[in-house]
Design an enzyme around this catalytic site. Structure first.
Site, PDB file in Angstrom:
ATOM      1  CG  ASP A 107      -1.922   0.978   0.973  1.00 35.62           C
ATOM      2  OD1 ASP A 107      -1.979   2.195   0.660  1.00 35.62           O
ATOM      3  OD2 ASP A 107      -3.212   0.531   1.345  1.00 35.62           O
ATOM      4  CB  SER A 165      -6.626   1.993  -0.427  1.00 37.01           C
ATOM      5  OG  SER A 165      -5.132   2.772  -0.086  1.00 37.01           O
ATOM      6  CG  HIS A 199      -0.944   8.785   4.877  1.00 38.02           C
ATOM      7  ND1 HIS A 199      -1.232   9.691   3.890  1.00 38.02           N
ATOM      8  CD2 HIS A 199      -1.495   7.336   4.317  1.00 38.02           C
ATOM      9  CE1 HIS A 199      -1.981   9.253   2.885  1.00 38.02           C
ATOM     10  NE2 HIS A 199      -2.210   8.035   3.257  1.00 38.02           N
TER      11      HIS A 199
HETATM   12 ZN   LIG Z   1      -2.960   6.337   2.282  1.00 41.76          ZN
END
Ligand SMILES: [Zn+2]
Length: 548
Positions: free
Chosen positions: A76, A126, A368
């Site tokens: 991810d 996502s 993030h």
């Molecule tokens: Zn993200």
């Protein structure tokens, strides 16, 4: 041919050339009549490694349905710059200069690029991207398992817009199925394999607006527990036995908001979030009496992969730990590579094969938070998990695809010399001290275009601690700061409460039957179609459907 044989072959080719004997040439099937012309060049590893890779890639198997098993790895937020930096870090951790190192999937014979935008967004999230990867249809930001005709957040628009996923097709086709994630198992990426939801945030009933519950929409955790009856109700004439292996975080969405339901390793005073009083772990055990519900390292270790039919592992209240922070977990939890090994050993007991989705969910979270250390360490652990899958499967019958859902605004910059620590300050060729920017202070190779900005948290291995300080973006004096420490968070140009995704393409890496279809620049939803062709999922599922 398994990818690691490429390395063995390349070593053999290099060895042959190094020996230099003419008799060796005759025994090598890869040699041709021109070999003498490049005799000297062949002792050069740059040349021989590439030559060996060509030999391996020309043995592609493109027969439809040749893949009995499919494993989809999703890093991810693992954009190209993350892959490059993780590769260098992994090499440097092995004592190399790093740039020449390969992650496990760097050695896969086929690579392509995926365009990640969502139908309604230039830079994606996502939910939309994983729906594209797993269902073959690009859709909107923030929605799970439904097409672009959905209105995000409007439950009434779900009906009729549901998509069928590769995991569902594999399940219908009689294969074993599995889902692994280091994020909450109800988070967007894993959810897109099994749920249909107008909003990715509807992880449990406590997250849903009353109107959505009133209109009959089911929260994502409940959809996971009811996967078997829901799929049989949605598609007439199919009989499935449920997902065999589910492991990740996110226990809170499965337990009532009542302290008496707390797990032995709960960290919050009340672990559960559900407001409807349901204990979904108990419901799962009722549905699968011989299944194993596990929640910590010791119960994970106790799983016998030969006798276990079903596993539900929920190792954390929310997300699982960052790999670098895993040792701090209350009751211990497995690594991504340990979960991958356990899952494959359970799934491969089925003679019809298996479909497994493995998400490294926290590369994204560390980015993030503006913390390259954890993003890269989690990416390295994903590489280990892929290596484990290669080791435990056969590339003659198993398609392995590694990709990302989207990228991050993460850069590798300046002119650091070869072997300069990837987490360090830029030191130029011929120098032993950091290069200075026009403002007279040093700067790091890695950085972010936006986000929270500098944090100097020393040995802190939980990247999320960054959110406990005020945003501090912009240029800082790093001269007295150890930028290689786990708790260093890189500078960011534009102040934002959370660093953002990026819109460029991501890599798709493939090995096994059908892998040769991964080539060129394609829309992200192509990945589903490669898996479908390789394992013939739609046809095999169709053949199992009986007329009602
Ligand atoms: Zn993200």
């Amino acid at each position: 041919m398994k990818y690691f044989k490429v390395a063995i072959l390349s070593a053999a080719v290099a060895g042959l050339a190094a020996c230099g004997g003419d008799n060796d040439k005759k025994s090598s099937s890869n040699n041709n009549s021109n070999a003498a012309i490049i005799e000297n060049t062949r002792s050069n590893a740059w040349y021989s490694d590439a030559e060996a890779k060509i030999a391996a890639t020309t043995q592609a198997n493109l027969n439809r349905g040749a893949a009995k098993n499919v494993i989809l790895f999703v890093g991810d937020g693992m954009g190209i710059s993350t892959v490059t930096a993780a590769r260098i870090l992994a090499g440097q951790l092995k004592g190399q200069s790093g740039e020449e190192n390969n992650l496990s999937f760097d050695l896969f014979p086929y690579t392509g690029l995926a365009k990640t935008y969502n139908v309604d967004a230039q830079t994606p999230d996502s939910a939309g991207t994983m729906t594209a990867l797993i269902s073959g249809v690009k859709t909107d930001v923030g929605v799970i398992g439904v097409n672009e005709n959905i209105v995000r957040g409007d439950c009434t628009t779900v009906a009729g817009n549901e998509l069928v996923t590769a995991l569902e097709l594999a399940e219908i086709a009689g294969k074993s199925t599995g889902i692994l994630s280091t994020a909450r198992i109800t988070h967007a990426t894993p959810a897109a394999t099994y749920a249909k939801s107008a909003d990715r945030d509807w992880e449990d009933d406590g997250d849903m607006p009353a109107a959505a519950i009133g209109a009959g929409c089911e929260d994502i955790a409940s959809q996971l527990i009811n996967f078997e009856p829901n799929l049989e109700a949605r598609i007439n004439g199919v009989d499935v036995d449920g997902i065999e292996v589910v492991m990740g975080g996110g226990r809170r969405s499965f337990l009532p908001k009542d302290a008496t339901f707390n797990s032995p390793d709960a960290v919050s005073s009340v672990e559960g979030d559900r407001t409807d009083g349901r204990d979904l772990t108990a419901e799962w055990k009722t549905r699968y009496p011989s299944g194993n519900y596990i929640f910590d390292q010791s119960s994970f270790d106790a799983i016998d992969t030969e006798s276990t039919s079903k596993v539900l592992g929920l190792f954390n209240e929310s997300h699982m730990q960052y790999e670098a922070d895993r040792g701090n977990d209350v009751a211990g939890e497995p690594s991504l590579s340990e979960m991958t090994e356990k899952a494959i050993k359970i799934l491969d007991n089925n003679d019809n094969g298996y479909f497994l989705m493995v998400e490294s969910g926290r590369i994204d979270h560390a980015h993030h938070a503006g913390n390259a250390y954890n993003a890269l360490n989690d990416a390295v652990e994903l590489s280990e998990a892929v290596a484990k899958a290669v080791e435990l499967s056969n590339s003659d019958d198993t398609l392995i695809i590694v990709t990302a859902d989207h990228s991050h605004v993460f850069t590798i910059a300046g002119y650091p010399k070869r072997g300069n620590p990837i987490l360090g300050k830029v030191v130029g060729i011929g120098s032993n001290s950091p290069s200075l920017a026009a403002d007279g202070t040093p700067y790091t190779t890695l950085g972010y275009t936006n986000g929270l900005g500098l944090r100097d948290l020393g040995n802190e291995t939980d990247a999320d601690e960054a959110y406990n300080q005020a945003i501090d973006a912009g240029r800082k004096d790093l001269s007295q700061i150890d930028t290689q420490a786990p708790g260093f968070h890189q500078e960011a140009l534009i102040p934002l409460g959370s660093e953002t995704h990026a819109g460029e393409d991501v890599g798709v890496y493939a090995s096994g039957p059908g892998a040769a279809l991964v080539s060129g620049t394609n829309e992200q939803n192509m990945v589903f179609h490669v898996m479908n062709y390789a394992a013939d999922l739609v046809n095999k599922a169709n053949s199992k459907q009986v007329a009602p």
